[in-house]
Scaffold this motif. Structure first.
Motif, short mmCIF file in Angstrom:
data_model
loop_
_atom_site.label_atom_id
_atom_site.label_comp_id
_atom_site.label_asym_id
_atom_site.label_seq_id
_atom_site.Cartn_x
_atom_site.Cartn_y
_atom_site.Cartn_z
N ALA A 191 0.80 -1.03 -0.02
CA ALA A 191 0.00 -0.04 0.14
C ALA A 191 0.65 1.28 0.09
CB ALA A 191 -0.99 -0.02 1.07
N TYR A 192 0.41 2.50 -0.57
CA TYR A 192 1.14 3.54 -0.52
C TYR A 192 0.40 4.95 -0.42
CZ TYR A 192 -0.61 3.40 -5.29
OH TYR A 192 -1.55 3.49 -6.36
N VAL A 193 0.97 5.99 -0.08
CA VAL A 193 0.15 7.15 0.20
C VAL A 193 0.01 7.77 -1.10
CG1 VAL A 193 0.31 9.50 1.26
CG2 VAL A 193 0.82 7.38 2.60
N GLU A 194 -0.94 8.27 -1.54
CA GLU A 194 -1.44 8.92 -2.87
C GLU A 194 -0.44 10.10 -2.91
OE1 GLU A 194 -2.65 7.91 -5.52
OE2 GLU A 194 -3.15 5.90 -4.83
N THR A 195 -0.02 10.33 -4.06
CA THR A 195 0.69 11.78 -4.35
C THR A 195 0.47 11.92 -5.70
OG1 THR A 195 2.89 10.81 -5.36
CG2 THR A 195 2.49 11.15 -2.74
N ASN A 196 0.67 13.33 -5.99
CA ASN A 196 0.68 13.57 -7.58
C ASN A 196 1.56 12.83 -8.59
OD1 ASN A 196 2.90 14.87 -6.41
ND2 ASN A 196 2.96 16.12 -8.41
N HIS A 197 2.36 12.11 -8.06
CA HIS A 197 3.09 11.01 -8.87
C HIS A 197 2.46 9.80 -9.24
CE1 HIS A 197 6.41 13.57 -6.99
NE2 HIS A 197 6.50 13.97 -8.21
N GLY A 198 1.25 9.62 -8.63
CA GLY A 198 0.65 8.34 -8.86
C GLY A 198 1.41 7.26 -8.87
N ARG A 199 1.24 6.01 -9.41
CA ARG A 199 1.94 4.63 -9.18
C ARG A 199 2.20 4.06 -10.73
NH1 ARG A 199 4.58 1.82 -5.31
NH2 ARG A 199 4.38 3.85 -4.25
N VAL A 200 3.06 3.85 -11.24
CA VAL A 200 3.43 3.10 -12.24
C VAL A 200 3.72 1.68 -12.05
CG1 VAL A 200 4.94 3.04 -14.40
CG2 VAL A 200 4.33 5.29 -13.24
N ILE A 201 3.15 0.86 -13.03
CA ILE A 201 3.02 -0.85 -12.90
C ILE A 201 3.53 -1.02 -14.12
CG2 ILE A 201 1.80 -2.85 -12.62
CD1 ILE A 201 -0.46 -1.05 -11.01
N ASP A 202 4.70 -2.10 -14.07
CA ASP A 202 5.27 -2.71 -15.13
C ASP A 202 4.54 -4.03 -15.45
OD1 ASP A 202 6.82 -3.79 -17.13
OD2 ASP A 202 8.74 -4.08 -15.66
#
Length: 237
Positions: A191-202
């Motif tokens: 889990a991760y705290v949301e930021t303006n950088h979002g999350r990238v999945i490979d």
């Protein structure tokens, strides 16, 4: 209420981003996608402005990763000809009448977290689904939940399939459900705290037409939100 309003564990364990530990039938490895071939090009991701208001309150989840700005993915390396296949594509959802916003906001190319830029789905376990229009080679998926508050979304899962009902041929690319509270199999992703950088999945070049994203509320409330989902790939040959 699910047991994810949790004991504070001091921002524990940045777990592996690999797919090990998922249900055997939904492992990305089971699909054995070919590695990207040919020339690779760099695509810089466009980030919206930071939206945090006030002092962030740490989210309390046992599998919450420790924030590390040095690990933010700012660009992706993908085969030549790769584009955001999701832009403007139709979106469906388990909640066909969102509380706030329209489902089309998920693929409008705008990851901003301001009012009018996100969709809010009803409480509980919900999904949004993007139809890419045809089977595609998917290399990367970038997603932004609501990032105006420092919160983490619960039981985030990202799946792909050629079946619009997701009853067969389903591959799970991301699963942060550490305790199987969503009854879809335990995951080892953080889990991760949301930021303006979002999350990238490979996505490793897997072939699929549909992309489905799940969540089960967040650490601030039971609602589910999406600002933007981008699917980088090429048409399958």
């Amino acid at each position: 209420m699910k047991n994810t309003l949790h004991i504070l564990t001091g921002l524990a364990l940045a777990l592996s981003l690999a797919s090990c530990g998922k249900k055997e039938e939904t492992k990305a490895a089971a699909a054995a996608p070919a590695a990207p071939a040919g020339d690779l090009v760099e695509i810089a991701l466009e980030f919206p402005k930071p939206m945090f208001i006030g002092t962030p309150v740490p989210a309390e989840l046992p599998n919450l990763e420790k924030a590390d700005p040095s690990k933010v993915v700012k660009s992706i390396m993908v085969p030549k000809g790769t584009t955001n296949l999701a832009k403007g594509k139709p979106v469906t959802s388990s909640d066909s009448a969102p509380i706030i916003g329209e489902l089309s906001l998920v693929t409008d190319g705008d990851a901003d977290g301001a009012d009018g830029s996100f969709v809010e789905l009803m409480p509980g376990k919900q999904w949004v689904q993007i139809d890419l229009g045809a089977e595609s080679n998917i290399y990367k998926i970038a997603m932004w939940h609501y990032h105006k508050q420092a919160q983490a979304y619960i039981d985030v899962e990202v799946q792909v399939s050629d079946d619009p009902e997701f009853k067969k041929g389903v591959t799970t690319l991301w699963n942060s459900d550490h305790d199987d509270s969503s009854a879809m199999g335990k995951g080892n992703d953080p889990a991760y705290v949301e930021t303006n950088h979002g999350r990238v999945i490979d996505a490793k070049g897997i072939k699929a037409r549909y992309v489905r994203l799940w969540s089960y509320g967040n650490t601030s409330n039971d609602m589910n939100h999406y600002c933007e989902v981008q699917v980088y790939g090429t048409p399958a040959k």
